[in-house]
Design a protein around this motif. Structure first.
Motif, PDB file in Angstrom:
ATOM      1  N   ASN A   6      95.302  86.131  -3.671  1.00 28.31           N
ATOM      2  CA  ASN A   6      96.514  86.490  -4.369  1.00 28.31           C
ATOM      3  C   ASN A   6      97.584  85.474  -3.983  1.00 28.31           C
ATOM      4  OD1 ASN A   6      98.787  87.658  -5.454  1.00 28.31           O
ATOM      5  ND2 ASN A   6      98.251  89.735  -4.792  1.00 28.31           N
ATOM      6  N   THR A   7      98.079  84.715  -4.937  1.00 26.69           N
ATOM      7  CA  THR A   7      99.025  83.632  -4.658  1.00 26.69           C
ATOM      8  C   THR A   7     100.367  84.154  -4.161  1.00 26.69           C
ATOM      9  OG1 THR A   7      99.698  83.571  -6.984  1.00 26.69           O
ATOM     10  CG2 THR A   7      97.974  82.039  -6.280  1.00 26.69           C
ATOM     11  N   SER A   8     100.784  85.321  -4.580  1.00 28.87           N
ATOM     12  CA  SER A   8     102.070  85.846  -4.106  1.00 28.87           C
ATOM     13  C   SER A   8     101.994  86.195  -2.621  1.00 28.87           C
ATOM     14  CB  SER A   8     102.505  87.052  -4.931  1.00 28.87           C
ATOM     15  OG  SER A   8     101.622  88.133  -4.726  1.00 28.87           O
ATOM     16  N   ILE A   9     100.853  86.711  -2.162  1.00 32.42           N
ATOM     17  CA  ILE A   9     100.684  87.005  -0.737  1.00 32.42           C
ATOM     18  C   ILE A   9     100.655  85.713   0.063  1.00 32.42           C
ATOM     19  CG2 ILE A   9      99.111  87.967   0.993  1.00 32.42           C
ATOM     20  CD1 ILE A   9      98.304  90.073  -1.068  1.00 32.42           C
ATOM     21  N   LEU A  10      99.995  84.702  -0.457  1.00 35.74           N
ATOM     22  CA  LEU A  10      99.920  83.408   0.215  1.00 35.74           C
ATOM     23  C   LEU A  10     101.312  82.779   0.322  1.00 35.74           C
ATOM     24  CD1 LEU A  10      98.149  81.241   1.490  1.00 35.74           C
ATOM     25  CD2 LEU A  10      97.828  80.279  -0.789  1.00 35.74           C
ATOM     26  N   ARG A  11     102.098  82.880  -0.744  1.00 33.49           N
ATOM     27  CA  ARG A  11     103.461  82.333  -0.717  1.00 33.49           C
ATOM     28  C   ARG A  11     104.325  83.056   0.312  1.00 33.49           C
ATOM     29  NH1 ARG A  11     104.444  81.959  -7.137  1.00 33.49           N
ATOM     30  NH2 ARG A  11     102.987  80.263  -7.507  1.00 33.49           N
ATOM     31  N   ARG A  12     104.208  84.366   0.370  1.00 33.05           N
ATOM     32  CA  ARG A  12     104.986  85.140   1.337  1.00 33.05           C
ATOM     33  C   ARG A  12     104.606  84.761   2.772  1.00 33.05           C
ATOM     34  NH1 ARG A  12     104.508  91.093  -1.244  1.00 33.05           N
ATOM     35  NH2 ARG A  12     105.630  90.621  -3.151  1.00 33.05           N
ATOM     36  N   ALA A  13     103.320  84.609   3.017  1.00 28.48           N
ATOM     37  CA  ALA A  13     102.864  84.241   4.357  1.00 28.48           C
ATOM     38  C   ALA A  13     103.389  82.864   4.753  1.00 28.48           C
ATOM     39  CB  ALA A  13     101.347  84.281   4.434  1.00 28.48           C
ATOM     40  N   LEU A  14     103.367  81.919   3.834  1.00 27.52           N
ATOM     41  CA  LEU A  14     103.892  80.574   4.111  1.00 27.52           C
ATOM     42  C   LEU A  14     105.403  80.618   4.342  1.00 27.52           C
ATOM     43  CD1 LEU A  14     101.825  78.369   1.625  1.00 27.52           C
ATOM     44  CD2 LEU A  14     101.660  78.448   4.117  1.00 27.52           C
ATOM     45  N   LEU A  15     106.107  81.432   3.554  1.00 31.80           N
ATOM     46  CA  LEU A  15     107.545  81.552   3.708  1.00 31.80           C
ATOM     47  C   LEU A  15     107.895  82.168   5.072  1.00 31.80           C
ATOM     48  CD1 LEU A  15     110.359  81.264   2.482  1.00 31.80           C
ATOM     49  CD2 LEU A  15     110.087  83.563   1.551  1.00 31.80           C
ATOM     50  N   VAL A  16     107.181  83.206   5.467  1.00 29.06           N
ATOM     51  CA  VAL A  16     107.409  83.834   6.765  1.00 29.06           C
ATOM     52  C   VAL A  16     107.127  82.849   7.891  1.00 29.06           C
ATOM     53  CG1 VAL A  16     106.537  85.599   8.351  1.00 29.06           C
ATOM     54  CG2 VAL A  16     107.050  86.200   5.980  1.00 29.06           C
ATOM     55  N   ALA A  17     106.058  82.076   7.782  1.00 33.33           N
ATOM     56  CA  ALA A  17     105.727  81.080   8.805  1.00 33.33           C
ATOM     57  C   ALA A  17     106.798  79.993   8.882  1.00 33.33           C
ATOM     58  CB  ALA A  17     104.361  80.465   8.521  1.00 33.33           C
ATOM     59  N   ALA A  18     107.320  79.565   7.728  1.00 35.30           N
ATOM     60  CA  ALA A  18     108.362  78.536   7.712  1.00 35.30           C
ATOM     61  C   ALA A  18     109.655  79.055   8.337  1.00 35.30           C
ATOM     62  CB  ALA A  18     108.612  78.063   6.287  1.00 35.30           C
ATOM     63  N   VAL A  19     110.040  80.280   8.007  1.00 36.93           N
ATOM     64  CA  VAL A  19     111.259  80.868   8.580  1.00 36.93           C
ATOM     65  C   VAL A  19     111.103  81.053  10.085  1.00 36.93           C
ATOM     66  CG1 VAL A  19     112.677  82.957   8.639  1.00 36.93           C
ATOM     67  CG2 VAL A  19     112.029  81.955   6.448  1.00 36.93           C
ATOM     68  N   ALA A  20     109.945  81.544  10.524  1.00 36.42           N
ATOM     69  CA  ALA A  20     109.704  81.724  11.961  1.00 36.42           C
ATOM     70  C   ALA A  20     109.758  80.385  12.686  1.00 36.42           C
ATOM     71  CB  ALA A  20     108.364  82.399  12.197  1.00 36.42           C
ATOM     72  N   GLY A  21     109.218  79.342  12.107  1.00 38.61           N
ATOM     73  CA  GLY A  21     109.269  78.011  12.722  1.00 38.61           C
ATOM     74  C   GLY A  21     110.678  77.474  12.801  1.00 38.61           C
ATOM     75  N   ALA A  22     111.469  77.691  11.746  1.00 40.31           N
ATOM     76  CA  ALA A  22     112.854  77.214  11.737  1.00 40.31           C
ATOM     77  C   ALA A  22     113.699  77.953  12.764  1.00 40.31           C
ATOM     78  CB  ALA A  22     113.454  77.373  10.343  1.00 40.31           C
ATOM     79  N   VAL A  23     113.512  79.255  12.890  1.00 39.59           N
ATOM     80  CA  VAL A  23     114.287  80.045  13.843  1.00 39.59           C
ATOM     81  C   VAL A  23     113.918  79.666  15.278  1.00 39.59           C
ATOM     82  CG1 VAL A  23     114.632  82.382  14.740  1.00 39.59           C
ATOM     83  CG2 VAL A  23     114.727  81.960  12.286  1.00 39.59           C
ATOM     84  N   SER A  24     112.646  79.469  15.554  1.00 36.09           N
ATOM     85  CA  SER A  24     112.247  79.122  16.923  1.00 36.09           C
ATOM     86  C   SER A  24     112.687  77.717  17.301  1.00 36.09           C
ATOM     87  CB  SER A  24     110.733  79.270  17.093  1.00 36.09           C
ATOM     88  OG  SER A  24     110.059  78.306  16.305  1.00 36.09           O
ATOM     89  N   ALA A  25     112.844  76.817  16.320  1.00 42.27           N
ATOM     90  CA  ALA A  25     113.306  75.459  16.612  1.00 42.27           C
ATOM     91  C   ALA A  25     114.780  75.448  16.994  1.00 42.27           C
ATOM     92  CB  ALA A  25     113.072  74.556  15.410  1.00 42.27           C
ATOM     93  N   CYS A  26     115.528  76.463  16.599  1.00 40.41           N
ATOM     94  CA  CYS A  26     116.963  76.529  16.892  1.00 40.41           C
ATOM     95  C   CYS A  26     117.273  77.287  18.176  1.00 40.41           C
ATOM     96  CB  CYS A  26     117.697  77.180  15.723  1.00 40.41           C
ATOM     97  SG  CYS A  26     117.702  76.146  14.246  1.00 40.41           S
ATOM     98  N   ALA A  27     116.275  77.720  18.871  1.00 40.99           N
ATOM     99  CA  ALA A  27     116.514  78.441  20.124  1.00 40.99           C
ATOM    100  C   ALA A  27     117.060  77.462  21.163  1.00 40.99           C
ATOM    101  CB  ALA A  27     115.224  79.073  20.626  1.00 40.99           C
ATOM    102  N   PRO A  28     118.054  77.876  21.944  1.00 40.83           N
ATOM    103  CA  PRO A  28     118.614  76.963  22.950  1.00 40.83           C
ATOM    104  C   PRO A  28     117.598  76.645  24.047  1.00 40.83           C
ATOM    105  CG  PRO A  28     119.529  79.156  23.204  1.00 40.83           C
ATOM    106  CD  PRO A  28     118.691  79.181  21.963  1.00 40.83           C
ATOM    107  N   GLN A  29     117.682  75.428  24.520  1.00 42.85           N
ATOM    108  CA  GLN A  29     116.840  74.995  25.634  1.00 42.85           C
ATOM    109  C   GLN A  29     117.756  74.651  26.806  1.00 42.85           C
ATOM    110  OE1 GLN A  29     114.423  71.769  24.273  1.00 42.85           O
ATOM    111  NE2 GLN A  29     113.315  73.031  22.818  1.00 42.85           N
TER     112      GLN A  29
END
Length: 154
Positions: A6-29
């Motif tokens: 199902n392409t809509s499920i695949l798109r949602r999973a990719l979007l969630v992974a992209a958002v999670a990656g962007a948020v974790s990259a902005c965490a202070p070090q």
């Protein structure tokens, strides 16, 4: 019999992974630099009794020593925070100053911090009522951020 995705499920999973990656990259070090002996070790030093050699033996060699008349030992610790692509920012600085008298005996133990650009004594242990030879520490911490390259040009 093929597998259908199902392409809509695949798109949602990719979007969630992209958002999670962007948020974790902005965490202070955070990065810690330098060393200050723990309070338990400092309590073992007796003002008016311990000498340069006994201080160095019990808490270790200082990061800096006073150059004027071998005035004291200085232990410096700082903490920097990096957030995303921004430049690192120093969020904490602490200086432990151990002063010695002319005979090489501990005369003062002080801890300084940097609060809102002002040098602030955090702790102090002295043998006399007056505190002597603070000018080096006050200059060391007080001149942070006051460097003006235009002043060098003329």
């Amino acid at each position: 019999m093929g597998i259908t995705i199902n392409t809509s499920i695949l798109r949602r999973a990719l979007l969630v992974a992209a958002v999670a990656g962007a948020v974790s990259a902005c965490a202070p070090q955070f990065k810690n630099h330098g060393y200050i002996p723990p309070a338990e070790d400092l309590e073992q030093i007796t003002v008016g009794v311990d000498t340069r050699a006994s201080v160095e033996e019990s808490i270790g060699a200082p990061s800096t020593a006073g150059v004027v008349n071998e005035s004291g030992f200085y232990y410096v610790r700082s903490r920097k925070r990096t957030f995303g692509a921004l430049a690192p920012k120093e969020i904490e600085r602490e200086v432990l100053a151990i002063s010695f008298d002319s005979a090489g005996v501990v005369s003062n133990i002080e801890t300084f911090g940097l609060e809102r650009g002002q040098v602030v004594p955090l702790t102090r242990r002295v043998t006399s009522s007056g505190v002597s030879d603070n000018s080096f520490i006050r200059q060391l911490l007080g001149n942070i951020g006051r460097f003006n390259p235009a002043g060098l040009a003329g």
